[in-house]
Enzyme design. Structure first.
Site, PDB file in Angstrom:
ATOM      1  CB  CYS A 135     -24.232  -3.254  -0.877  1.00  0.00           C
ATOM      2  SG  CYS A 135     -23.049  -4.011   0.259  1.00  0.00           S
TER       3      CYS A 135
ATOM      4  CE  LYS B 294      -1.483   2.120   3.521  1.00  0.00           C
ATOM      5  NZ  LYS B 294      -2.108   2.525   4.816  1.00  0.00           N
TER       6      LYS B 294
ATOM      7  CB  CYS C 228     -26.836  -0.659   5.661  1.00  0.00           C
ATOM      8  SG  CYS C 228     -25.386  -1.735   5.859  1.00  0.00           S
TER       9      CYS C 228
ATOM     10  CB  CYS D 133     -18.945   1.298   4.051  1.00  0.00           C
ATOM     11  SG  CYS D 133     -19.071  -0.490   3.783  1.00  0.00           S
TER      12      CYS D 133
ATOM     13  CB  CYS E 140     -25.351   3.140   2.422  1.00  0.00           C
ATOM     14  SG  CYS E 140     -24.341   2.784   0.979  1.00  0.00           S
TER      15      CYS E 140
END
Length: 299
Positions: A273, A182, A264, A257, A267
């Site tokens: 999802c 990363k 949720c 998230c 969202c």
């Protein structure tokens, strides 16, 4: 989406602050084809090969982008008024990237600021500095004792092998102490303006698995490591999206998230999802915590 970041300044907040907050999004034409069924598009990977893309992935990214725009974070302090030589700027990017691993953004920003204020964001200065001084300046970043030691080692390597600059390849960056995939990809993007891969941290890893965007090679099982996620994501995500997806999903992962009790109900892309409303923890039970809430993988 193509992320365009300002490279102005020296600066101590370039990696986690400017990279994720001071950016503009544009929409280039993607190399995709319409297709029927569960997998709606065929996109080209880094080798120019066609790979199946998850259904509605563009709608999901656009929906997340809209949520992030409506929940924009303040840009905070800026330390880019003075322009440092490119060599010193790149080293500052590497140093602040190393500090950022498993550390909250404001803590990283503070530690990098203190190093900068004490003239310790160059390879030469860090190589000469006392390790105890470095520890005190970067505390309380995660694993600050190990990171102080790694900063000293990296400074010495950069001085002796790269004349105070930093490596310009993923392979060489990965050879530095404390640098994982990363960090290596992030440094290549910010320091060298060279996109070799996607920066995948715990947020990107978690969200891509929840969305069903990645799986272990040859199976439908979730990926278990960020590096697995990076490789799986790069098989289908158009290269034009490789830079933008990290700050987009990191911000989304911090606000909506989240690792525990994802929101949720708030969202805007929950209808796309497959994990929506399935990972909400119950306060009275430890057994219902999401499997994704394990200790984050190291960078």
């Amino acid at each position: 989406m193509l992320l365009q970041c300002s490279n102005r300044g020296s600066n101590s907040t370039l990696v986690l602050h400017n990279f994720k907050q001071r950016c503009t999004f544009t929409h280039p034409k993607l190399n995709t084809q319409k297709k029927f069924g569960q997998l709606a598009y065929r996109g080209t990977n880094e080798l120019g090969q066609f790979n199946e893309c998850p259904a509605n992935w563009e709608n999901v990214l656009e929906g997340i982008r809209k949520m992030r725009c409506s929940d924009a974070e303040a840009t905070g302090d800026r330390e880019d008024d003075d322009i440092l030589p490119l060599k010193e700027r790149r080293f500052a990017v590497l140093a602040s990237s190393l500090l950022s691993s498993q550390t909250k953004e404001h803590v990283t920003r503070g530690a990098t600021h203190r190093l900068r204020q004490n003239g310790l964001l160059t390879a030469n200065a860090l190589n000469k500095a006392d390790e105890e001084t470095i520890k005190k300046l970067i505390y309380p970043v995660g694993f600050y004792i190990r990171k102080a030691s790694n900063l000293k080692k990296i400074a010495h390597i950069c001085l002796t092998k790269y004349d105070g600059d930093i490596p310009n390849s993923i392979e060489e960056l990965l050879s530095l102490p404390g640098v994982g995939p990363k960090i290596a990809h992030l440094v290549m993007i910010i320091g060298w303006n060279n996109v070799q891969g996607i920066c995948v941290d715990t947020h990107v890893h978690r969200i891509c698995n929840r969305l069903g965007w990645v799986s272990r090679s040859g199976t439908k099982q979730r990926t278990s490591l960020p590096e697995e996620t990076r490789k799986a994501l790069q098989r289908w995500l158009p290269r034009e999206e490789w830079v933008a997806i990290n700050p987009l999903l990191v911000g989304f992962g911090r606000t909506i998230c989240t690792a525990m009790r994802p929101r949720c109900g708030e969202c805007g892309v929950s209808r796309f999802c497959p994990s929506a409303f399935k990972e909400t923890s119950i306060p009275s039970s430890n057994s219902n915590k999401s499997v994704l809430n394990k200790k984050p993988e190291s960078s």
